[in-house]
Design an enzyme around this catalytic site. Sequence first.
Site, PDB file in Angstrom:
ATOM      1  CD  GLU A  63       6.627   8.348  10.858  1.00  7.71           C
ATOM      2  OE1 GLU A  63       7.737   9.117  10.580  1.00  7.71           O
ATOM      3  OE2 GLU A  63       5.781   8.317   9.747  1.00  7.71           O
TER       4      GLU A  63
ATOM      5  CG  ASP B 249       1.631  11.954   8.122  1.00  8.07           C
ATOM      6  OD1 ASP B 249       1.739  12.956   7.558  1.00  8.07           O
ATOM      7  OD2 ASP B 249       2.558  10.770   7.575  1.00  8.07           O
TER       8      ASP B 249
ATOM      9  CD  GLU C 139       4.284  12.131   3.359  1.00 11.42           C
ATOM     10  OE1 GLU C 139       4.713  13.256   3.286  1.00 11.42           O
ATOM     11  OE2 GLU C 139       4.900  10.700   3.894  1.00 11.42           O
TER      12      GLU C 139
HETATM   13  O1  GCW Z   1       4.305  11.931   6.702  1.00  8.78           O
HETATM   14  C1  GCW Z   1       5.532  11.714   7.603  1.00  8.78           C
HETATM   15  C2  GCW Z   1       6.217  10.960   5.646  1.00  8.78           C
HETATM   16  C3  GCW Z   1       7.651  11.063   7.182  1.00  8.78           C
HETATM   17  C4  GCW Z   1       7.994  12.095   8.032  1.00  8.78           C
HETATM   18  C5  GCW Z   1       6.951  12.050   8.698  1.00  8.78           C
HETATM   19  C6  GCW Z   1       7.245  13.337  10.193  1.00  8.78           C
HETATM   20  C7  GCW Z   1      10.081  12.956   7.925  1.00  8.78           C
HETATM   21  O2  GCW Z   1       5.978   9.696   5.095  1.00  8.78           O
HETATM   22  O3  GCW Z   1       8.581  10.635   5.477  1.00  8.78           O
HETATM   23  O4  GCW Z   1       9.464  11.317   7.990  1.00  8.78           O
HETATM   24  O5  GCW Z   1       5.745  11.994   8.665  1.00  8.78           O
HETATM   25  O6  GCW Z   1       6.558  14.068   9.423  1.00  8.78           O
HETATM   26  O7  GCW Z   1       8.379  13.158  10.436  1.00  8.78           O
END
Ligand code: GCW
Length: 702
Positions: A282, A355, A383
């Site tokens: 990311e 995720d 989340e």
């Molecule tokens: O699920 C995603 C989240 C991000 C997060 C990422 C991760 C910290 O939307 O906000 O970043 O995972 O786990 O690195």
Amino acid sequence: MNLKAIAKCLMTGLFSCTLLSCSNVEQPADSNGHSLWFHSLNGDEPFRFVTEENPSTLSILANELSQNWKQKEPVIVKFNDHQKLLANDGYTLYWLHDTVWVQANTPIGALYGVYDLIRRQETGNLPKHVKDMVQFTEVPAYDYRVLNHWDNPNLTVERGYAGRSLWKWDELPGNIRPEYEEYARANASIGINATVLNNVNADPCMLTREYLLKVKALADLFRPYGIHVFLSVNFAAPKHLSDLGTSDPLNKNVRDWWNAKAKEIYSLIPDFGGFLVKANSEGQSGPQDYGRTHADGANMLARAVAPYGGIVMWRAFVYAASSPDRAKQAVEEFMPLDGRFDDNVIIQIKNGPIDFQPREPFSPLFGQMQKTRVMAEMQITQEYLGHSNHLVFNLPTWKECLDADTYMHGPDYSVYYITSGKKPFHELSAIAGVANIGDSVNWCGHHFAQANWYAFGRMAWNPQLSAEQIAEEWIKQTFTSNKKFVRNVKEIMLTSRETNVNYEMPLGLHHTFSGAGHYGPGPWEGSSRPDWSPKYYHKAAADGVGFDRSDKGSNAVEQYNEPLRSLYNDPESCPDELILWFHHLPWDYKMKSGRTLWDELCYKFQCGIDKTRSYIRTWEKMRPYVDEKRYNDVYVKLVRQAKDAIWWRDATMLYFQTFSGMEIPSKYTQPQHTLDELQKFRLRISNYETPALDKLPDYTLE
Ligand code: GCW
């Protein structure tokens, strides 16, 4: 006995504490929830911490006993026991000759024993006949039981729904807030012994001298509670903080820079735990920026902290926009490196391959890496689970992962077995949970979100405890032991995860969220990146719905060991709850229930809707047993949760209807908004907030 006297006895390794018993009075007075699971002990009174400037573990232990042990029998604490079995953190409790003994090798082991004793007292689990010899020995399943805070230096919390960061970086190290010690106590009471203070999307400033002094202030405070501090590091820190112009892990100057940084950190914080790293994920920098591997990057950091006993937790959360199936990428990227990581590196793997969705199969990487230490990362913050507006007790999700059999070398190779450092696996073991803690008065935003923090700690100590036992413990300590209350609230908690799956993403659907803060449905949404668009995951079209990961599709099933590979590969044998994760099926596909896929989806959503309504009715009946403030706080959120459940269903099924052309059966709750209305609705929130209840779509509950 005053504290000084107790402390003196403790120096000898033996002390006793006798107190008059006092009855446990129900406290109907309003509670803001700040006292967490210590409510039955302290009510809303601020806890009196040891007043000494540098409290030791033993003075904390003595303080807890003198304030909270309400029984007639004296407690004798013995440590320095040199019992191999108990290692560092284990303890034995036993009852002998009207005396309670807490035995451990170390002061922290003894403190855990005392918290266990108090928990037994508060939950009605002390042995009935103290004259009988009763003994409990407890040793934690994992060496490191870690909270990951996604807190930023500017006091925001990524995916945090409980206010701003607990760590007031702007005030540290000068101002020490009482919450810091309350936090440490809460963690110690449930066995958590490590904390990563900052976001994995790490700001390089955390490694500057200025910030390290702030970190040191917290580490000093946490030490007597047995908590090791870790930091998330930005892989590009050398480039940002020096004039090296590179962060290439094979560059000698870069390695020297990290070695010097580690030396500096350990000179300030001798028991510093080590680093957590999100690299090449990311948009974060990583070794691949220099044509190097995850192993090159991880080993460089591992060698910097190894002389001091530190470890590196290197995350496997990697995916690229170009990947035809994101779920496969971690295995593809990490398997070629199996066996190439140093001994003090542990690969941190999210429970599922995508995720933290309401339900995912376990990550296949657990069943593949045989020569590398691996650990699981769970998400405590909600989340994807309605933030701090929804009541979702998420322990069943985490247990589902730990209990899953990977069949690494045949049956009985559960994720728990593989990660807990049992032979033949490597001995270093850890488990992490992304924290849901902020500076809200009640710490977690929703009163019931505290249960997830509590449950993570208890599970990390002993994954074999049942969800029921943990929920019950939490309810009794946080609210009341009233039987009716415990029974009803436990039912809500234990069903809440499946309910959440049903009203958000049943049958293996995933990532159908709105991009706006991951709150609410957005199955129609597009994105600049295909893999950030819900359509990439549900693949709804005229011919059906679901992601084909069978051998006719992306073949992600291949990453699972037999018999799972074949089980998941065939829609006839694939469990219903994962069917659309692994298969793209026609709308009229005949499910095991005899219903068509379309009807089954309608049915599952309806189960979710019905259940959220039943929670409101149950909670209404609980009013006499809970203080007014917490009753109301929970009530308004339960109402919103029930409305959100219809919103999810409406958005998902009305959108899917544009492909299937099928109707929502009339026996089910009928949509209250058109698809057009829902698509026009825009929620404007950042990744740092939970939406205000009155900003959400209007729904009526009949
Ligand atoms: O699920 C995603 C989240 C991000 C997060 C990422 C991760 C910290 O939307 O906000 O970043 O995972 O786990 O690195």
